[in-house]
Design a protein around this motif. Structure first.
Motif, PDB file in Angstrom:
ATOM      1  N   LEU A 578       0.833  -1.200   0.000  1.00 24.06           N
ATOM      2  CA  LEU A 578       0.000   0.000   0.000  1.00 24.06           C
ATOM      3  C   LEU A 578       0.872   1.257   0.000  1.00 24.06           C
ATOM      4  O   LEU A 578       0.521   2.265  -0.619  1.00 24.06           O
ATOM      5  CB  LEU A 578      -0.931  -0.017   1.210  1.00 24.06           C
ATOM      6  N   LEU A 579       1.992   1.202   0.687  1.00 22.78           N
ATOM      7  CA  LEU A 579       2.935   2.320   0.668  1.00 22.78           C
ATOM      8  C   LEU A 579       3.426   2.586  -0.757  1.00 22.78           C
ATOM      9  O   LEU A 579       3.444   3.730  -1.225  1.00 22.78           O
ATOM     10  CB  LEU A 579       4.128   2.000   1.568  1.00 22.78           C
ATOM     11  N   TRP A 580       3.831   1.528  -1.429  1.00 18.78           N
ATOM     12  CA  TRP A 580       4.365   1.672  -2.782  1.00 18.78           C
ATOM     13  C   TRP A 580       3.295   2.208  -3.731  1.00 18.78           C
ATOM     14  O   TRP A 580       3.565   3.109  -4.535  1.00 18.78           O
ATOM     15  CB  TRP A 580       4.897   0.326  -3.252  1.00 18.78           C
ATOM     16  N   VAL A 581       2.099   1.671  -3.629  1.00 16.48           N
ATOM     17  CA  VAL A 581       1.012   2.124  -4.507  1.00 16.48           C
ATOM     18  C   VAL A 581       0.701   3.592  -4.238  1.00 16.48           C
ATOM     19  O   VAL A 581       0.545   4.393  -5.169  1.00 16.48           O
ATOM     20  CB  VAL A 581      -0.242   1.255  -4.318  1.00 16.48           C
ATOM     21  N   GLY A 582       0.622   3.961  -2.957  1.00 19.38           N
ATOM     22  CA  GLY A 582       0.310   5.345  -2.621  1.00 19.38           C
ATOM     23  C   GLY A 582       1.361   6.322  -3.107  1.00 19.38           C
ATOM     24  O   GLY A 582       1.050   7.464  -3.459  1.00 19.38           O
ATOM     25  N   ARG A 583       2.610   5.867  -3.158  1.00 17.90           N
ATOM     26  CA  ARG A 583       3.695   6.763  -3.547  1.00 17.90           C
ATOM     27  C   ARG A 583       3.944   6.795  -5.049  1.00 17.90           C
ATOM     28  O   ARG A 583       4.426   7.801  -5.574  1.00 17.90           O
ATOM     29  CB  ARG A 583       4.988   6.346  -2.840  1.00 17.90           C
ATOM     30  N   ASP A 587      -3.169   6.528  -8.636  1.00 22.21           N
ATOM     31  CA  ASP A 587      -4.325   6.449  -9.535  1.00 22.21           C
ATOM     32  C   ASP A 587      -5.030   5.101  -9.440  1.00 22.21           C
ATOM     33  O   ASP A 587      -6.172   4.961  -9.887  1.00 22.21           O
ATOM     34  CB  ASP A 587      -3.890   6.705 -10.971  1.00 22.21           C
ATOM     35  N   LEU A 588      -4.350   4.094  -8.865  1.00 22.37           N
ATOM     36  CA  LEU A 588      -4.950   2.764  -8.762  1.00 22.37           C
ATOM     37  C   LEU A 588      -5.827   2.611  -7.523  1.00 22.37           C
ATOM     38  O   LEU A 588      -6.475   1.588  -7.350  1.00 22.37           O
ATOM     39  CB  LEU A 588      -3.851   1.693  -8.724  1.00 22.37           C
ATOM     40  N   VAL A 589      -5.832   3.624  -6.662  1.00 24.09           N
ATOM     41  CA  VAL A 589      -6.582   3.516  -5.410  1.00 24.09           C
ATOM     42  C   VAL A 589      -8.075   3.630  -5.686  1.00 24.09           C
ATOM     43  O   VAL A 589      -8.539   4.596  -6.300  1.00 24.09           O
ATOM     44  CB  VAL A 589      -6.148   4.624  -4.428  1.00 24.09           C
ATOM     45  N   GLY A 618       3.329   0.199  13.309  1.00 26.44           N
ATOM     46  CA  GLY A 618       3.890   1.412  12.736  1.00 26.44           C
ATOM     47  C   GLY A 618       3.856   1.403  11.222  1.00 26.44           C
ATOM     48  O   GLY A 618       3.698   2.451  10.583  1.00 26.44           O
ATOM     49  N   LYS A 619       4.007   0.210  10.622  1.00 27.20           N
ATOM     50  CA  LYS A 619       3.913   0.101   9.170  1.00 27.20           C
ATOM     51  C   LYS A 619       2.525   0.513   8.679  1.00 27.20           C
ATOM     52  O   LYS A 619       2.359   1.118   7.621  1.00 27.20           O
ATOM     53  CB  LYS A 619       4.221  -1.332   8.729  1.00 27.20           C
ATOM     54  N   MET A 620       1.506   0.143   9.451  1.00 25.14           N
ATOM     55  CA  MET A 620       0.144   0.540   9.069  1.00 25.14           C
ATOM     56  C   MET A 620       0.013   2.060   9.095  1.00 25.14           C
ATOM     57  O   MET A 620      -0.616   2.659   8.217  1.00 25.14           O
ATOM     58  CB  MET A 620      -0.867  -0.074  10.030  1.00 25.14           C
ATOM     59  N   VAL A 621       0.622   2.685  10.095  1.00 25.24           N
ATOM     60  CA  VAL A 621       0.572   4.141  10.194  1.00 25.24           C
ATOM     61  C   VAL A 621       1.252   4.779   8.988  1.00 25.24           C
ATOM     62  O   VAL A 621       0.750   5.750   8.412  1.00 25.24           O
ATOM     63  CB  VAL A 621       1.256   4.606  11.495  1.00 25.24           C
ATOM     64  N   GLU A 622       2.399   4.230   8.608  1.00 25.08           N
ATOM     65  CA  GLU A 622       3.129   4.764   7.465  1.00 25.08           C
ATOM     66  C   GLU A 622       2.255   4.731   6.218  1.00 25.08           C
ATOM     67  O   GLU A 622       2.233   5.690   5.432  1.00 25.08           O
ATOM     68  CB  GLU A 622       4.404   3.956   7.257  1.00 25.08           C
ATOM     69  N   ALA A 623       1.525   3.638   6.039  1.00 29.64           N
ATOM     70  CA  ALA A 623       0.639   3.533   4.875  1.00 29.64           C
ATOM     71  C   ALA A 623      -0.534   4.500   5.001  1.00 29.64           C
ATOM     72  O   ALA A 623      -0.928   5.154   4.025  1.00 29.64           O
ATOM     73  CB  ALA A 623       0.141   2.099   4.722  1.00 29.64           C
ATOM     74  N   LEU A 624      -1.097   4.602   6.197  1.00 25.93           N
ATOM     75  CA  LEU A 624      -2.212   5.534   6.409  1.00 25.93           C
ATOM     76  C   LEU A 624      -1.800   6.963   6.068  1.00 25.93           C
ATOM     77  O   LEU A 624      -2.552   7.714   5.451  1.00 25.93           O
ATOM     78  CB  LEU A 624      -2.665   5.483   7.873  1.00 25.93           C
ATOM     79  N   GLN A 625      -0.589   7.319   6.491  1.00 20.93           N
ATOM     80  CA  GLN A 625      -0.127   8.690   6.281  1.00 20.93           C
ATOM     81  C   GLN A 625      -0.006   9.014   4.796  1.00 20.93           C
ATOM     82  O   GLN A 625      -0.266  10.132   4.367  1.00 20.93           O
ATOM     83  CB  GLN A 625       1.214   8.876   7.001  1.00 20.93           C
ATOM     84  N   VAL A 626       0.378   8.016   3.989  1.00 19.38           N
ATOM     85  CA  VAL A 626       0.499   8.229   2.545  1.00 19.38           C
ATOM     86  C   VAL A 626      -0.860   8.536   1.927  1.00 19.38           C
ATOM     87  O   VAL A 626      -0.974   9.346   1.007  1.00 19.38           O
ATOM     88  CB  VAL A 626       1.140   6.997   1.881  1.00 19.38           C
ATOM     89  N   TYR A 627      -1.901   7.895   2.438  1.00 22.55           N
ATOM     90  CA  TYR A 627      -3.238   8.069   1.864  1.00 22.55           C
ATOM     91  C   TYR A 627      -4.019   9.204   2.521  1.00 22.55           C
ATOM     92  O   TYR A 627      -5.158   9.467   2.144  1.00 22.55           O
ATOM     93  CB  TYR A 627      -4.034   6.768   1.982  1.00 22.55           C
ATOM     94  N   MET A 628      -3.406   9.852   3.497  1.00 18.14           N
ATOM     95  CA  MET A 628      -4.090  10.949   4.170  1.00 18.14           C
ATOM     96  C   MET A 628      -4.348  12.089   3.195  1.00 18.14           C
ATOM     97  O   MET A 628      -3.442  12.467   2.433  1.00 18.14           O
ATOM     98  CB  MET A 628      -3.221  11.433   5.331  1.00 18.14           C
TER      99      MET A 628
END
Length: 1011
Positions: A578-583, A587-589, A618-628
C-alpha cells in the motif's frame, strides 16, 4: 468398389509418399513419391502371380508394409531423416482426414478414415521406435541427435505459429526448411498421440534431453529475447496429459536443492520462471547472463533520453512481463487441472518457495537465492491462481482458509515454528497446533494451499523486489555522491572509473524495477489479494465481522488464537504494498476497496494483544499517512494523492469505527513504539511518530475527531499523559541534537567563506569537512522535520482545555515547562542565538521564527487553561529559567521586534513572567521556613518536603509527583526493580496529615518570627 479402391490408393500415396505403380512415382515432389518395386512384386505374387496385369493398390492392409519398405530404402535424393518423414506422414494423414466429407457414402468415409487413422498410429509408433532403436537406416547425425529430433519438429512448429519476443525473431535456424534432417512442424495431435503411445514405454527418457535443451535455451534469454519458442513448446507439453505426467517424473522436475539459486537453475520450470526484466543482484556491475540485456537496451544513458521514450520502454516491459506471466500461468494451470500431475505441481510451487527463504533474511546472499525475476514470476502466477476466489464478497474462501496450514510441520509449504508470529512464541505455536491437530484426512483445501503460497510468494517476490529496488536506488545515490566528491582527484582515478561503471549499471537497473513494479495489473492483483487477506484476518479477530457485520472494538480478550498464530508478514506485506502504490501509482486507489484497509488499520493499530510488534503497527501508520488527504501544511502539499482523494478522505471523516477508535489507537502506538525488537528501533520510532503526528494534526482539524479525542481524554486520562511524556522525550532529543549541531555547521560555512583560509587547508581536510557538512545537512533536515510535528502537536493539544488537562498531571507538568524553557534559552539569549545562524536555514529545515512562536504559544495556551498551575510549573524550573532569569524578557523582546505575536499575546506573556516571579518569591519564603525537614517527611528521590506521600510495593515511601514522573520512563520500583505502575502506589493519608500539620506549624513560626 474399384473406383473407391483407387481413391484410397491415391490418398495413401499422398500420405506415405510411396506408390506401387512405377508410372505414379514422382522424384521431383516434396517429399518425392517413391516407387516400392520390391513390395509391388511381393504383393503381386501373393495375389496370384503373373495373372495380375495391373499393379497392386495401397490400402489399409498394405499400409504398414509400404511404410516399412519406405523407411528401409529412403530416397538418396531427399535426405530427410526417418523421424521427420514419419512426422510428415502423420501430418498428411491428418490433412487427408479433413477431406473425408468429399466422399458421399458413409461407409467409404469410415473405411478411408480407418486407413488414415492407421497411418497416423503407425507414424507415431515407428517414430518412437526410430528414436530409441536402430530399426531403419538413418544418417549418423540423426542417430546422434536422437530424441532431440522431436524437439526439431516442435521448434519448426513454434517458429511458424508462436508469438515472438519483444525484439522479434532471433537467429534460431529452426524453421522447417533449415532444420536438421528436414524437420517438419509437428502437426496438431501428433505430440498427444506420441505421448499416449509411449506413456508406459520410456516416455520420460525420450523427454529428458528435450527438456534439458529447452531449459538451457530459457536460461539464456531475457524478456526482450525470443522466449516464446521454448516456453510455447513447454506449454504444449504441459497441456498434453501423458506428456505432463512424464514431465513431472523427470529427476529434474524436483531436483535436490540447497538454495533458491540452485533450484531455479536445475528444476524443469526454473529457467522459464527466471525470464524477466529485472537485474541479477548477484552480478552487480557485470553484463547480464540473459540476453538481450534489458536494462542496458532500454535505459542505458537514461538522462540523455526523452521521457516519452523511457515511458514507452516501461510500458513495453510491463506488457511483456504480463504476457510471460500468462504463459507461465497456463503451464501451471494445465498441470494443476490434471489430476495425475496436480500433486507434483503443488510440490514444485512449495519447493520453489521453501528454497528461497534466504530472501527473507535481513541481509540475504544473492548467490544463494533465486533471481528477482524468478520470485516475481512466481508471485504473478500464484496471484492469477487466486483470482477465482480473491473477492471477499464472493465468500468462496470462507471456510476453506485454515490457520493450521501455517503451523502444521507436515504441510506442503513449510512454516517453521521459529517464524515470527503476530502474537505467539514458537512454543505457543507448537502447543496450539498439538491441541488443534491437522485436518481429519490430513489434507488442506486447494484454496487454502493456494492462498498461503500466494502470500509467501508475494513476500519473497513483490515485497522483496520493492526492497531490492530501494537498496539499488540508495546505492546509486551513494555512488553518485561519492563520484561528485572524487571528481577531479587524480589519486582516485581508478576508483572513480570503477564507481562510474557500477553507477552506469545501477541506474538502468532501477528503471527496470520501476517499470515492472509499477505495472497496473500486478499492483491491482496484489491489492485484491491483500484485501482478501485483511478481510479474513478481521473475521478471525472479530466475532461480529465473522458473522458478516462490521468489526467492533475493543476486540475480545484473550485474543483469538488463530489470529495470533499467523506470520507477521500477513500484516507487514500489505502495508509495504500500500505504501508503494500510494507513492507511485495513487491512480490505482479505489476508495470503495480501501475501506477494508482503513478498518484493518483502525482495528489492529490499538490491539497490541493481536499484533504484538509495535513496528508492524507502525507500518500501518506509514501507509495511512500516505493516503491521508492533503491539508494546508507543507507536508500535506507534498503528498501525492489520487484523483479520488475526496472519496478517500470520507473514510477518515465519516466512517464510524474510524471516528470512534483511530485517535486512541494512534496515541497508544505513539507510546508503544518505544520498544520493538528491530535492530534500528531508535531511528524507526521517530519516523513512525512523525507519521502519527501528521495524522493526528490532520484529524485535530476535523471536529468529529477532536470531539472523540476529548472524550478519550476523559475516559483514559493516563493515555494522554503517557502520550505527552513521549512527545517531551522526542522533542528534547531531536531539538537538542539539532541545536547543538548548528554551531558546527556555522563554523564550516564561515571557513568556506574565507577563500584563503579554505584553500590553505589540506585537500583531505577539506574533503572530510565537506562530507561532514553533507551528513549534518541530512541530520538537521531529519531532526528539525521530525521535531516540527511534535511541537505542532503540543501546541494544538495545549490549546484545548479538555485535552490539554493532561499537561497538568504531576508526571509531566513541571517537565513540560522545563523543556519549553530549555529550547527558548537557545532561541532568545543573544549569545546562544548567534551560534545558531547559518547561511541558508531553510536548506536544513531550520525555521527559528516559527519555532520560537510555537514555543511561546505553548506557554500561553497552558497559562490560559490553568493559570495558577502553569505559573507554579514554570516557577519550578530551576535549571533553565533559574539560570537565565531574563529568559522571558528576552523572549518578549524577540517576539515584539519580529512581530511574531499579537500585542495581547505579548501582554499575556509579560503577565505570566510577573506572576512566576511573584510565586517564586513566595516559594522561597516557604522554603526558608522548611529548612530542617524531618527525614520521614522528606522525599528520598528528589528531596524537598513531600506533599502527597505514597508507598511503593517495596515498602519505601516517596513523593507521588516524583515517582509518577519516573514511572513513565521506567515502570519499575526504583528500590526493588520489580514491575510497578501508578495503580500500585498506596496513598498514606495519615502521614500526609502529619506533614500538613508540620508545614502549617513551620509557617506559623515563620510569621511569628517575622512579626
Amino acid at each position: 468398389m474399384a473406383a473407391f479402391a483407387k481413391y484410397v490408393d491415391s490418398a495413401l500415396r499422398k500420405v506415405l509418399a510411396v506408390t506401387l505403380d512405377g508410372s505414379s512415382a514422382d522424384p521431383a515432389a516434396q517429399p518425392p513419391v517413391v516407387h516400392l518395386a520390391g513390395l509391388a512384386q511381393e504383393l503381386q505374387a501373393e495375389a496370384g502371380g503373373a495373372g495380375c496385369e495391373s499393379p497392386p493398390l495401397l490400402n489399409k492392409e498394405t499400409a504398414e508394409r509400404a511404410l516399412m519398405a519406405r523407411l528401409s530404402e529412403p530416397p538418396a535424393s531427399y535426405p530427410q531423416w526417418p523421424v521427420h518423414y514419419l512426422i510428415g506422414v502423420y501430418g498428411r494423414a491428418a490433412a487427408e482426414a479433413r477431406s473425408l466429407s468429399m466422399l458421399k457414402e458413409p461407409a467409404q468415409q469410415a473405411a478411408l478414415g480407418e486407413a488414415l487413422a492407421l497411418c497416423r498410429q503407425l507414424a507415431v509408433s515407428y517414430a518412437g521406435l526410430t528414436l530409441t532403436l536402430d530399426m531403419f537406416p538413418q544418417p549418423p547425425e540423426a542417430s546422434q541427435r536422437g530424441a532431440l529430433q522431436l524437439l526439431d519438429s516442435l521448434d519448426a512448429a513454434a517458429s511458424s505459429s508462436s508469438s515472438l519476443g519483444l525484439a522479434g525473431p532471433g537467429p534460431s535456424g529452426s524453421s522447417g526448411g533449415g532444420a536438421p534432417g528436414g524437420a517438419m512442424p509437428l502437426p496438431p495431435g501428433c505430440l498427444e498421440d506420441f505421448a499416449v503411445r509411449f506413456a508406459d514405454e520410456g516416455l520420460p527418457d525420450l523427454l529428458a534431453p528435450i527438456v534439458t535443451q529447452l531449459m538451457q535455451r530459457a536460461a539464456g534469454v531475457s524478456l526482450l529475447g525470443d522466449y516464446s519458442a521454448p516456453l510455447g513448446i513447454l506449454q504444449r507439453m504441459a497441456a498434453c496429459k501423458p506428456m505432463a505426467v512424464a514431465l513431472t517424473q523427470l529427476p529434474a522436475w524436483m531436483p535436490q536443492w540447497q538454495d533458491g539459486r540452485g533450484f531455479e537453475a536445475s528444476s524443469v520450470l526454473g529457467p522459464f520462471f527466471g525470464i524477466g526484466a529485472l537485474a541479477d543482484r548477484a552480478r552487480v556491475g557485470v553484463p547480464s547472463v540473459r540476453q538481450p540485456d534489458v536494462a542496458q537496451q532500454c535505459f542505458a544513458d537514461a538522462e540523455k533520453r526523452r521521457q516519452g521514450d523511457i515511458n514507452q520502454a516501461m510500458v513495453s516491459l510491463q506488457m511483456g512481463q504480463q504476457a510471460l506471466a500468462g504463459q507461465l500461468h497456463a503451464i501451471v494451470m494445465s498441470l494443476l487441472r490434471n489430476t495425475d500431475t496436480r500433486e507434483a505441481m503443488l510440490n514444485w510451487l512449495a519447493a520453489a518457495l521453501d528454497s528461497n527463504l534466504e530472501r527473507t533474511k535481513m541481509r540475504p546472499d544473492p548467490k544463494k537465492m533465486s533471481t528477482d525475476g524468478f520470485a516475481l514470476n512466481l508471485a504473478l502466477v500464484l496471484l492469477r491462481c487466486c483470482d477465482p476466489f480473491v473477492d471477499p464478497a464472493s465468500g468462496k474462501a470462507w471456510g476453506k482458509l485454515d490457520v493450521r496450514y501455517a503451523c502444521d510441520p507436515a504441510a506442503r509449504l513449510k512454516h517453521s515454528p521459529d517464524d515470527t508470529r503476530l502474537a505467539a512464541t514458537s512454543e505457543e505455536v507448537a502447543a496450539w497446533f498439538a491441541e488443534a491437530g491437522p485436518p481429519a484426512d490430513g489434507k488442506y483445501h486447494f484454496i487454502c494451499e493456494c492462498f498461503f503460497m500466494a502470500a509467501r510468494a508475494l513476500q519473497l517476490g513483490v515485497v522483496q523486489c520493492l526492497e531490492a529496488r530501494q537498496d539499488l536506488a540508495r546505492w546509486l545515490r551513494n555512488y553518485q555522491e561519492d563520484i561528485e566528491v572524487l571528481e577531479g582527484n587524480p589519486a582516485a582515478a581508478l576508483q572513480l572509473l570503477n564507481m562510474k561503471r557500477i553507477a552506469a549499471w545501477l541506474q538502468p537497473a532501477v528503471y527496470c524495477y520501476d517499470a515492472v513494479l509499477q505495472d497496473q495489473k500486478l499492483l491491482a492483483d496484489a491489492l485484491a489479494f491483500y484485501r482478501l487477506s485483511m478481510a479474513w484476518q478481521l473475521r478471525l479477530a472479530s466475532p461480529s465481522a465473522a458473522a458478516g457485520g462490521a468489526p467492533t472494538l475493543p476486540l475480545p480478550e484473550p485474543p483469538c488464537k488463530e489470529m495470533c498464530m499467523l506470520p507477521e508478514y500477513f500484516v507487514e506485506d500489505p502495508a509495504e504494498l500500500l505504501l508503494w502504490v500510494g507513492r507511485t501509482r495513487p491512480d490505482l486507489v479505489e476508495p470503495r476497496k480501501m475501506e477494508e484497509f482503513m478498518v484493518f488499520c483502525t482495528v489492529f493499530l490499538g490491539s497490541p494483544h493481536y499484533v504484538k510488534n509495535a513496528y508492524l503497527r507502525g507500518k500501518m501508520v506509514e501507509a495511512l499517512q500516505v493516503y491521508m488527504p492533503p491539508d494546508g501544511t507543507e507536508a500535506g502539499r507534498r503528498r501525492r494523492v489520487a484523483a479520488s482523494a475526496a472519496e478517500v478522505a470520507m473514510l477518515f471523516e465519516v466512517h464510524p469505527l474510524v471516528i470512534q477508535s483511530l485517535i486512541g489507537s494512534l496515541l497508544a502506538l505513539y507510546r508503544d513504539i518505544e520498544i520493538t525488537d528491530r535492530h534500528n528501533t531508535f531511528y524507526e520510532k521517530f519516523s513512525t511518530r512523525y507519521q502519527i503526528g501528521e495524522i493526528l494534526c490532520y484529524l485535530w482539524n476535523l471536529p468529529q475527531h477532536r470531539t472523540a479525542w476529548r472524550t478519550l481524554a476523559q475516559r483514559e486520562p493516563k493515555l494522554n499523559v503517557q502520550f505527552i511524556h513521549v512527545m517531551l522525550n522526542d522533542s528534547q532529543h531531536l531539538l537538542q541534537d539539532a541545536l547543538e549541531l548548528l554551531p558546527k555547521v556555522q563554523e564550516t560555512e564561515r571557513l568556506q567563506a574565507d577563500e584563503a583560509a579554505w584553500a590553505a587547508l589540506p585537500q583531505q581536510d577539506r574533503q572530510d569537512r565537506e562530507q561532514a557538512l553533507h551528513r549534518a545537512e541530512g541530520q538537521l533536515q531529519s531532526d528539525f522535520g521530525l521535531a516540527s510535528v511534535v511541537i505542532r502537536l503540543m501546541q494544538l493539544t495545549a490549546e484545548d482545555a479538555a485535552v490539554g488537562a493532561a499537561y497538568f498531571d504531576a508526571a509531566v507538568r513541571n517537565r513540560t515547562a522545563k523543556i519549553v524553557d530549555f529550547f527558548l534559552k537557545y532561541l532568545t539569549v543573544p549569545a546562544e542565538r548567534k551560534r545558531l545562524r547559518v547561511k541558508d536555514p531553510e536548506k536544513y529545515n531550520w525555521h527559528p521564527k516559527r519555532l520560537i512562536t510555537e514555543l511561546a504559544q505553548i506557554h500561553l495556551a497552558l497559562y490560559r487553561v490553568r493559570r495558577a498551575e502553569w505559573v507554579q510549573a514554570v516557577a519550578a524550573d530551576t535549571d533553565y529559567l533559574g539560570r537565565v532569569p531574563q529568559l522571558f524578557t528576552e523572549l518578549v523582546s524577540v517576539l515584539r521586534a519580529l512581530g511574531l505575536l499579537s500585542p495581547d499575546d505579548i501582554a499575556a506573556l509579560e503577565a505570566l513572567a510577573i506572576e512566576v516571579e511573584q510565586y517564586k518569591a513566595s516559594v522561597q519564603e516557604e522554603e526558608e521556613a522548611f529548612e530542617d525537614i524531618p527525614e520521614e517527611y522528606e522525599d528520598p528521590l528528589l528531596g524537598g518536603l513531600m506533599r502527597d506521600p505514597v508507598q511503593l510495593p517495596s515498602g519505601n515511601i516517596v513523593e507521588r509527583s516524583s515517582i509518577v514522573q519516573q514511572l513513565l520512563t521506567d515502570p519499575r520500583d526504583p528500590y526493588s526493580r520489580a514491575k510497578c505502575t501508578e495503580e500500585d502506589l498506596v496513598p498514606l493519608p495519615d502521614l500526609k496529615r502529619r506533614i500538613d500539620a508540620w508545614a502549617a506549624e513551620q509557617r506559623s513560626k515563620r510569621r511569628m518570627s517575622v512579626d
